[in-house]
Design a protein around this motif. Structure first.
Motif, PDB file in Angstrom:
ATOM      1  N   SER A  78       0.824  -1.203   0.000  1.00  0.00           N
ATOM      2  CA  SER A  78       0.000   0.000   0.000  1.00  0.00           C
ATOM      3  C   SER A  78       0.863   1.260   0.000  1.00  0.00           C
ATOM      4  N   ASP A 109      -5.427   0.153  -0.778  1.00  0.00           N
ATOM      5  CA  ASP A 109      -4.318  -0.151   0.126  1.00  0.00           C
ATOM      6  C   ASP A 109      -3.413  -1.137  -0.604  1.00  0.00           C
ATOM      7  N   ARG A 110      -3.280  -2.333  -0.125  1.00  0.00           N
ATOM      8  CA  ARG A 110      -2.492  -3.292  -0.892  1.00  0.00           C
ATOM      9  C   ARG A 110      -3.271  -3.689  -2.155  1.00  0.00           C
TER      10      ARG A 110
END
Length: 432
Positions: free
Chosen positions: A355, A369-370
């Protein structure tokens, strides 16, 4: 009376300062609302970008690694079209004191693709052209949603045009690179909260920035071929420093707030935005005559990307920098290609990106995010000189938890029930 006037002036000044910060946030949203697109409109869409800097199988290597042009026979051109479908729906955990909904479908369909050309000057000396985008996208929420004072719309589009060249110095070492220009267009909007100064029920105003910019950009690549079946590639893209210079457009500002924000209206606002540099290291190995394996490790300089420099030129010039606490990111990608027969080749891949921002710093303009990518593709070879391909990547951008709250901009707390990107690439490569 004097004390009350002093408190009122201080409050009004505080609200005005909050919207100067909002102006910086709009600049940040221009970048943060964007995503780095590994998807190039070519075969690497079907491997989740794995091997992008080492495959060097067709003209798309002009984007993946310019040094790979030394492996291509004759002149080659690849043209790809690639719609990007963003699905982003926010779910609130709590209501904002200023009301508003979840924002609706904040995603959309974004056109993209690429054109890549490689020309053989000699067997070892090649020239080429990259025309395409590797960063773009944005979000577009309902105008009356709970986070409207943070963002209503955040859109950035880029197109890069880079002439390139490559030379094979030894049978196992090739170098390539190019310098060109990147065009970026910016459209950012956020609501202005009139209620703190002009009373409850006073309708929202709007702060908008709309401009475009050109900036130099370049890249270099190295291709190592220790054996006929194994090769390694390294590609570095430079950062691109964009300067957006445009009047700040204010609409519907209440009479009391106008006293603190009035000097912004029609002022020249300079936003300095840096598209991040990146470094990709790839490997490609032909394990059997039919099966090839490939992988990537990629670094991107998002920490530099998180700093927004803002200058407002009016009666009193104001300059400041907002650091949005972005982190550098890393990607790991693995993929495979399998040739069914002389006409058909299939591929697949998986990739993971860290992220660029922590939960406490995430804002609605970048709901990621990720990232996890899952990809598949198929290529059909009509002849030795022509092929077509279809590739698909699904990207899961995570829950993207958001926890933002302020006295003027309200509360945005929740996460995204759907947060994904679909990339569909249709391309053809000609050798002549």
């Amino acid at each position: 009376m004097m004390k009350r006037s002093g408190v009122w002036a201080a409050w009004r000044f505080g609200v005005g300062a909050a919207y100067l910060v909002a102006l910086a946030s709009l600049g940040g949203e221009a970048r943060a609302g964007a995503l780095w697109a590994y998807e190039d409109g070519g075969p690497s869409v079907g491997t989740a970008s794995a091997g992008q800097a080492a495959m060097a199988l067709d003209a798309s290597t002009v984007r993946g690694n310019p040094a790979g042009m030394t492996r291509l026979e004759g002149n080659q051109i690849l043209v790809g079209i690639q719609p990007l479908i963003l699905d982003a729906r926010f779910d609130r955990d709590r209501d904002s004191p200023f009301g508003g909904g979840n924002g609706g479908q904040a995603g959309a369909v974004f056109p993209s693709g690429g054109l890549y050309y490689s020309h053989s000057i000699t067997e070892d000396f090649k020239a080429g052209l990259l025309f395409g985008s590797y960063l773009g996208l944005g979000v577009d929420y309902d105008n009356d949603w709970a986070g409207r004072y943070y963002s209503q719309e955040a859109t950035l589009g880029t197109i890069s045009i880079i002439p390139a060249a490559a030379y094979r110095f030894t049978p196992w070492l090739s170098l390539g690179g190019g310098v060109g220009m990147q065009y970026a267009t910016l459209d950012q909007r956020a609501a202005i909260n009139n209620q703190p100064t002009d009373g409850a029920g006073f309708p929202d105003g709007q702060l908008r920035l709309d401009d475009d910019s050109w900036a130099p950009v370049g890249y270099v690549g190295v291709l190592l071929e220790p054996s006929a079946d194994t090769r390694f590639g390294v590609t570095y893209f430079s950062e691109a420093d964009h300067e957006f210079n445009d009047a700040v457009e204010l609409r519907g500002v209440g009479p009391n707030l106008q006293q603190s924000l009035g000097r912004l209206n029609g002022a020249s606002a300079d936003l300095d935005i840096t598209i991040p540099q990146s470094l990709m290291v790839s490997a490609f190995h032909q394990l059997t005559p039919k099966l090839a394996l490939m992988g990537n490790v990629t670094w991107q300089d998002w920490s530099r990307f998180g700093e927004t420099n803002v200058t407002v030129d009016s009666a009193n010039t104001t300059s400041f920098t907002q650091d949005r606490n972005f982190n550098d990111t890393w990607q790991l990608a693995l993929g495979a290609m399998y040739r069914i027969d002389q006409n058909w080749l299939v591929s697949s891949g998986i990739a993971y990106d860290t992220s660029p921002v922590k939960n406490k710093d995430r804002t609605p303009d970048l709901p990621v995010d990720r990232q996890i990518r899952l990809s598949a593709g198929v290529q059909y070879f009509f002849t030795e000189t022509n092929k077509i391909g279809l590739a698909y990547t699904y990207m899961d951008a995570g829950d993207a938890d958001i926890r933002q709250s302020g006295p003027v901009r309200g509360t945005v707390e929740g996460n995204y029930s759907s947060n994904s990107l679909h990339a569909i690439a249709l391309y053809t490569n000609w050798k002549f």
